[in-house]
Design an enzyme around this catalytic site. Structure first.
Site, PDB file in Angstrom:
ATOM      1  N   ALA A 108      16.717 -41.279  57.676  1.00 27.62           N
ATOM      2  CA  ALA A 108      15.815 -41.691  56.595  1.00 27.62           C
ATOM      3  C   ALA A 108      15.550 -43.183  56.716  1.00 27.62           C
ATOM      4  O   ALA A 108      16.217 -43.867  57.490  1.00 27.62           O
ATOM      5  CB  ALA A 108      16.435 -41.391  55.238  1.00 27.62           C
ATOM      6  N   LYS A 109      14.600 -43.683  55.998  1.00 27.27           N
ATOM      7  CA  LYS A 109      14.375 -45.129  55.897  1.00 27.27           C
ATOM      8  C   LYS A 109      13.611 -45.375  54.610  1.00 27.27           C
ATOM      9  O   LYS A 109      12.878 -44.496  54.145  1.00 27.27           O
ATOM     10  CB  LYS A 109      13.527 -45.614  57.089  1.00 27.27           C
ATOM     11  CG  LYS A 109      13.659 -47.087  57.367  1.00 27.27           C
ATOM     12  CD  LYS A 109      14.898 -47.382  58.183  1.00 27.27           C
ATOM     13  CE  LYS A 109      15.052 -48.835  58.528  1.00 27.27           C
ATOM     14  NZ  LYS A 109      16.183 -49.041  59.458  1.00 27.27           N
ATOM     15  N   GLY A 110      13.790 -46.551  54.040  1.00 25.60           N
ATOM     16  CA  GLY A 110      13.071 -46.884  52.816  1.00 25.60           C
ATOM     17  C   GLY A 110      12.613 -48.310  52.863  1.00 25.60           C
ATOM     18  O   GLY A 110      13.013 -49.075  53.744  1.00 25.60           O
TER      19      GLY A 110
END
Ligand code: NAD
Length: 416
Positions: A108-110
């Protein structure tokens, strides 16, 4: 073409090469490339400017790419250039990294499109807490665990931990990269650079480069670059050039890393380091040396300068520093490249160890963390190099192949 497009094209190129080798069909590729969930939020923050309060909104993102092998895992970036496309590409890269090093996480990444330098501490805290509140329904200790990335740090993680704990009870394992006092792991800060140096040394041995006869050039002297320099110097390598955003410094007889660290602590830059001459960041990459470690930005080695690179070994400490065109040129010339996927994986590995310690409520000492890191990185490298030798492919191709194979297998077992 801008740097972001070049990186996305480079990543697509490497992935397609691996997909072709694995003979994956259209729908299988589609499934592996598509995100599980892409969330976009608006984050309101009260900014105080010239004594006046004004409400401002920022765009926030979290892309959860794939969780076939475990909870989503990936950093949170505060930077003005953040957008959904960039976060999507980085989330994907996390899926391959966690699979390659064989930890039970997905990718994931944000991020938030904001310049954190323009916010005061109160505003940054409000931004971090509001982001966490709005993302709370989709993150969780066993669902999705954020960590710091560009523009965020252990303090941001501490605010997020506190915010999440208000409604869920004290949950240290909700984020990694926290301050040690709040459950952060010993050794986390230096883990990425330590891992880069460990792998550089391992690969150098395979091409008969010895520490005492190897000159090292490192571009970027931030967290990763500085800890890589410390660890390589302690193994006996001669670090002849270093750089930061303001330019580079060179000393053919070797730079004392403690001296460079003291200089940067006092002056905020490497510029003017005594005993060294100066060099531009572009020229630094082309210096005569045995080992080159790009540890700053993406796409610094391109078709334009690949021909002038003199190193025998390139260790990609930064994400995507070598474009696919440059990669081809360098491979043809016999330059060995340790790909980002493998070289900088020490960071997420240490994050995994932090999460495990939090779940067990049992902290490990620094020696334990670094010993486990070293042994897992060695095993990962051995698996990649065996595959590379068996199939007569390069390390990057082998790393992607191994990672994708693991994710694809988990996807099939789970019946996604
Ligand atoms: P950092 O911000 O601590 O350091 C970056 C360094 O690069 C600084 O010395 C900065 O002055 C220099 N720099 C910035 N712009 C530059 C330019 N135009 N030319 C030359 N140097 C420049 O960042 P970091 O955490 O050390 O990360 C470096 C790279 O490693 C990034 O690509 C990051 O995505 C990657 N990475 C970091 C980690 C980690 O655990 N920190 C893990 C995996 C990958």
């Amino acid at each position: 073409m801008d740097k972001k497009c070049i990186c996305q094209e480079t990543q697509r190129h490497f992935l397609n090469k691996a997909f072709d080798r694995l003979k994956l069909k259209g729908a299988q590729r589609e499934l592996l490339l598509s995100s599980f969930r892409e969330t976009r939020i608006t984050v309101p923050v009260t900014l105080r400017h010239n004594g006046e309060n004004t409400l401002h909104t920022f765009q926030g993102y979290r892309v959860q790419h794939n969780h076939a092998r475990g909870p989503f895992k990936g950093g949170l970036r505060f930077h003005p250039d953040v957008n959904m496309g960039e976060i999507r590409a980085l989330a994907q890269l996390m899926t391959w990294k966690t699979a390659l090093v064989d930890i039970p996480f997905g990718g994931a990444k944000g991020g938030v499109s904001v310049d954190p330098q323009q916010l005061n501490e109160t505003e940054l805290e409000e931004l971090s807490r509001r982001f966490c509140q709005k993302m709370a329904p989709i993150i969780g200790v066993h669902e999705d665990i954020p960590a710091p990335d560009i523009g965020t740090n252990p303090q941001v993680m501490a605010w997020m931990l506190d915010e999440y704990s208000k409604t869920h009870g004290y949950r240290t394992a909700i984020v990694t990269g926290k301050p040690v006092e709040l459950g952060g792991s010993a050794g986390r800060l230096e883990a990425t650079g330590y891992g880069v140096a460990h792998l550089a040394h391992k690969v150098a041995e395979t091409i008969s480069l010895t520490p005492e006869h190897s000159r090292v050039v490192i571009q970027g002297f931030g967290n990763v670059g500085s800890h890589t320099a410390i660890a390589l110097a302690s193994k006996g390598y001669k670090i002849i050039a270093l750089s930061d955003v303001n330019g580079g410094v060179v000393n053919e007889t070797g730079i004392l890393i403690d001296h460079a660290l003291r200089h940067i602590a006092e002056n905020g830059t490497l510029t003017g380091l005594s005993g060294c001459s100066s060099v531009s960041n572009a020229d630094l990459l082309e210096l005569p040396c045995e080992i080159l470690v790009p540890a700053a930005l993406e796409a610094t080695i391109t078709c334009d300068n690949a021909g002038a690179i003199q190193a025998k070994l390139i260790v990609e400490a930064a994400n995507m520093p070598v474009t696919h065109g440059a990669d081809e040129q360098l491979q043809q010339r016999g330059v060995v490249i340790v790909p980002d996927l493998l070289a900088n994986v020490g960071g997420v590995l240490a994050s995994y160890y932090e999460w495990v310690q939090n779940l067990q409520q049992f902290p490990w000492d620094r020696e334990t963390v670094l010993a486990r890191l070293e042994s897992r990185l060695s095993r990962t490298y051995d698996a990649v190099s065996v595959l590379a030798n068996e199939q007569q492919i390069d390390l990057r191709c082998a790393a992607y192949e191994l990672a994708i194979r693991r994710v694809e297998h988990a996807v099939r077992l789970r019946g996604f």
